[in-house]
Design a protein around this motif. Structure first.
Motif, PDB file in Angstrom:
ATOM      1  N   LYS A  62       0.861  -1.197   0.000  1.00  0.00           N
ATOM      2  CA  LYS A  62       0.000   0.000   0.000  1.00  0.00           C
ATOM      3  C   LYS A  62       0.890   1.237   0.000  1.00  0.00           C
ATOM      4  O   LYS A  62       2.069   1.166   0.370  1.00  0.00           O
ATOM      5  N   GLY A  63       0.338   2.339  -0.456  1.00  0.00           N
ATOM      6  CA  GLY A  63       1.077   3.590  -0.416  1.00  0.00           C
ATOM      7  C   GLY A  63       1.157   4.098   1.008  1.00  0.00           C
ATOM      8  O   GLY A  63       0.213   3.912   1.788  1.00  0.00           O
ATOM      9  N   ILE A  64       2.298   4.729   1.348  1.00  0.00           N
ATOM     10  CA  ILE A  64       2.441   5.309   2.692  1.00  0.00           C
ATOM     11  C   ILE A  64       1.390   6.415   2.854  1.00  0.00           C
ATOM     12  O   ILE A  64       1.198   7.239   1.948  1.00  0.00           O
ATOM     13  N   LYS A  66      -1.698   5.953   2.821  1.00  0.00           N
ATOM     14  CA  LYS A  66      -2.926   5.583   2.110  1.00  0.00           C
ATOM     15  C   LYS A  66      -3.536   4.365   2.789  1.00  0.00           C
ATOM     16  O   LYS A  66      -2.810   3.515   3.333  1.00  0.00           O
ATOM     17  N   ARG A  92       6.055   6.611  -2.046  1.00  0.00           N
ATOM     18  CA  ARG A  92       6.558   5.718  -0.999  1.00  0.00           C
ATOM     19  C   ARG A  92       5.540   4.614  -0.744  1.00  0.00           C
ATOM     20  O   ARG A  92       4.336   4.875  -0.620  1.00  0.00           O
ATOM     21  N   TYR A  93       6.038   3.374  -0.711  1.00  0.00           N
ATOM     22  CA  TYR A  93       5.161   2.218  -0.554  1.00  0.00           C
ATOM     23  C   TYR A  93       5.579   1.390   0.663  1.00  0.00           C
ATOM     24  O   TYR A  93       6.781   1.241   0.927  1.00  0.00           O
TER      25      TYR A  93
ATOM     26  N   TYR B 138      -5.314   6.872  -7.264  1.00  0.00           N
ATOM     27  CA  TYR B 138      -4.828   6.195  -6.060  1.00  0.00           C
ATOM     28  C   TYR B 138      -4.300   7.184  -5.019  1.00  0.00           C
ATOM     29  O   TYR B 138      -4.722   7.177  -3.866  1.00  0.00           O
ATOM     30  N   TRP B 139      -3.362   8.028  -5.414  1.00  0.00           N
ATOM     31  CA  TRP B 139      -2.735   8.928  -4.444  1.00  0.00           C
ATOM     32  C   TRP B 139      -3.610  10.141  -4.119  1.00  0.00           C
ATOM     33  O   TRP B 139      -3.374  10.838  -3.137  1.00  0.00           O
TER      34      TRP B 139
END
Lengths: 161, 217
Positions: A62-64, A66, A92-93, B138-139
């Motif tokens: 997952k994305g940091i 998120k 960043r993941y 997504y972001w």
């Protein structure tokens, strides 16, 4: 009766043609970064390092900062495909390999890329550098810098165990 | 032997007729306008419009150098994503037509023309693209891109063919089919115009039709 078939055929063609519209996006808009996971073995006698694809039993990504998961406990995979941040130059993941978690950081430059009126614009990227924490991973290297629609099948980052 | 030579000379004199009706090198000029583009622009509620006219010089009823000038534009909003495109600008084409109908000896110049020709077209214009946004699914977040006015200069060449008929004295009507081929091209990834004044929709090539009415001075 003789002409019925022909009339129906013509009507079908007419109806079919009338449904066709040019206002469609027919271009590829898919831009993703591909990361391959490798296991490095070192032969002491030949002093040669060999990287072979490593299949992970379970991976979660997952994305940091998120909440939504990009991979959720996915089994037996040796590469992952991730979206880079379109509006920031750092992505960043949080990657969990089995039960060990690393943070993978990608620094990149974003480019506005116009496709057409119907397809609009997309962001393409150039990876400047990549690094990670070293809980499960040993190192990270950039293989293909460009991330765009034509590089979707190419591996961009190599993650070494 | 002598009789044979004499007979041959006599025949030669009979075979070679003289064209007594001479066509002057400069035979006037034609001013003409395109009806199709005018009709579709004024009557039709099209996303594009174009008005054009031409001045064509008549050399010996054979060669017709031509200058075509016009003004064209487009105002379109895509129904897919609401992206808008707007432009208007003048354009010009220069070229030459050749009349393929040959004048028979001792006859008046034919009032009907079957022409083939070449054109070189050019335009320089500004255009705007609106509602172009990039959203990160997504972001998160979105931003507008290419919000300012864009400028472009385009060139193209055309092969033309058509007919022109004198309907009443000195008034000509006729149609011309054009195959337009763009010389300039889009830069990959950079914003590109949807419509090019004088050329039409932005493509490497396409066909077009003109129906003109003109006066021969």
């Amino acid at each position: 009766m003789k002409y019925t078939k022909n009339i129906i055929l013509l009507l079908c063609l007419f109806v079919g043609a009338s449904c066709v519209t040019d206002e469609q996006c027919r271009k590829d808009r898919y831009v993703r970064m591909q990361l391959g996971i490798y296991h490095v073995t070192y032969d002491g006698t030949t002093k040669v390092r060999t990287a072979t694809a490593l299949s992970i039993d379970s991976i979660t990504v997952k994305g940091i900062n998120k909440d939504s998961l990009l991979y959720n406990n996915t089994k037996k995979i040796s590469n992952i495909i991730l979206p880079l941040n379109k509006l920031d130059t750092i992505s960043r993941y949080q990657v969990t390999f089995n039960n060990i978690t690393d943070t993978v950081t990608i620094l990149h430059t974003n480019y506005d890329t116009y496709l057409s009126m119907e397809c609009g614009c997309i962001k393409t990227h150039k990876i400047d550098s990549a690094y990670s924490t070293k809980h499960f991973l040993d190192s990270v290297s950039v293989k293909t810098n460009n991330v765009n629609t034509s590089t979707s099948a190419k591996e961009n980052i190599k993650l070494y165990k | 032997m002598c009789l044979t030579v004499f007979t041959a000379n006599a025949q030669k004199k009979i075979i070679e007729p003289k064209d007594t009706i001479k066509t002057p090198f400069y035979s006037g000029f034609i001013v003409q306008g395109d009806i199709i583009s005018l009709a579709t622009s004024v009557i039709g509620k099209s996303e594009t419009y174009s008005y054009e006219g031409a001045i064509q010089i008549d050399f010996k009823h054979k060669f017709y150098p031509i200058i075509e000038v016009g003004f064209a534009g487009a105002d379109r909003i895509s129904t897919v994503n609401n992206v808008g495109f707007k432009t208007d600008a003048p354009f010009a084409r220069i070229g030459i037509d050749f009349n393929l109908i040959k004048k028979k000896p001792n006859s008046k110049p034919n009032s009907s023309l079957f022409i083939v020709g070449l054109r070189f077209g050019m335009t320089k214009f500004n255009y705007s693209l609106t509602n172009l946004t990039i959203t990160d699914e997504y972001w998160g977040g979105s931003e507008s891109v290419y919000t300012g006015s864009q400028s472009s200069a385009r060139t193209w060449w055309e092969i033309v063919a058509g007919v022109r008929v004198e309907v009443i004295k000195n008034v000509y009507m006729g149609w011309t089919v054009r195959n337009k081929n763009q010389i300039s091209s889009d830069v990959a990834g950079a914003p590109a115009p949807w419509y090019i004044p004088g050329f039409g929709a932005n493509a490497s090539s396409h066909w077009d039709l003109n129906y003109t009415i003109g006066y021969h001075f």
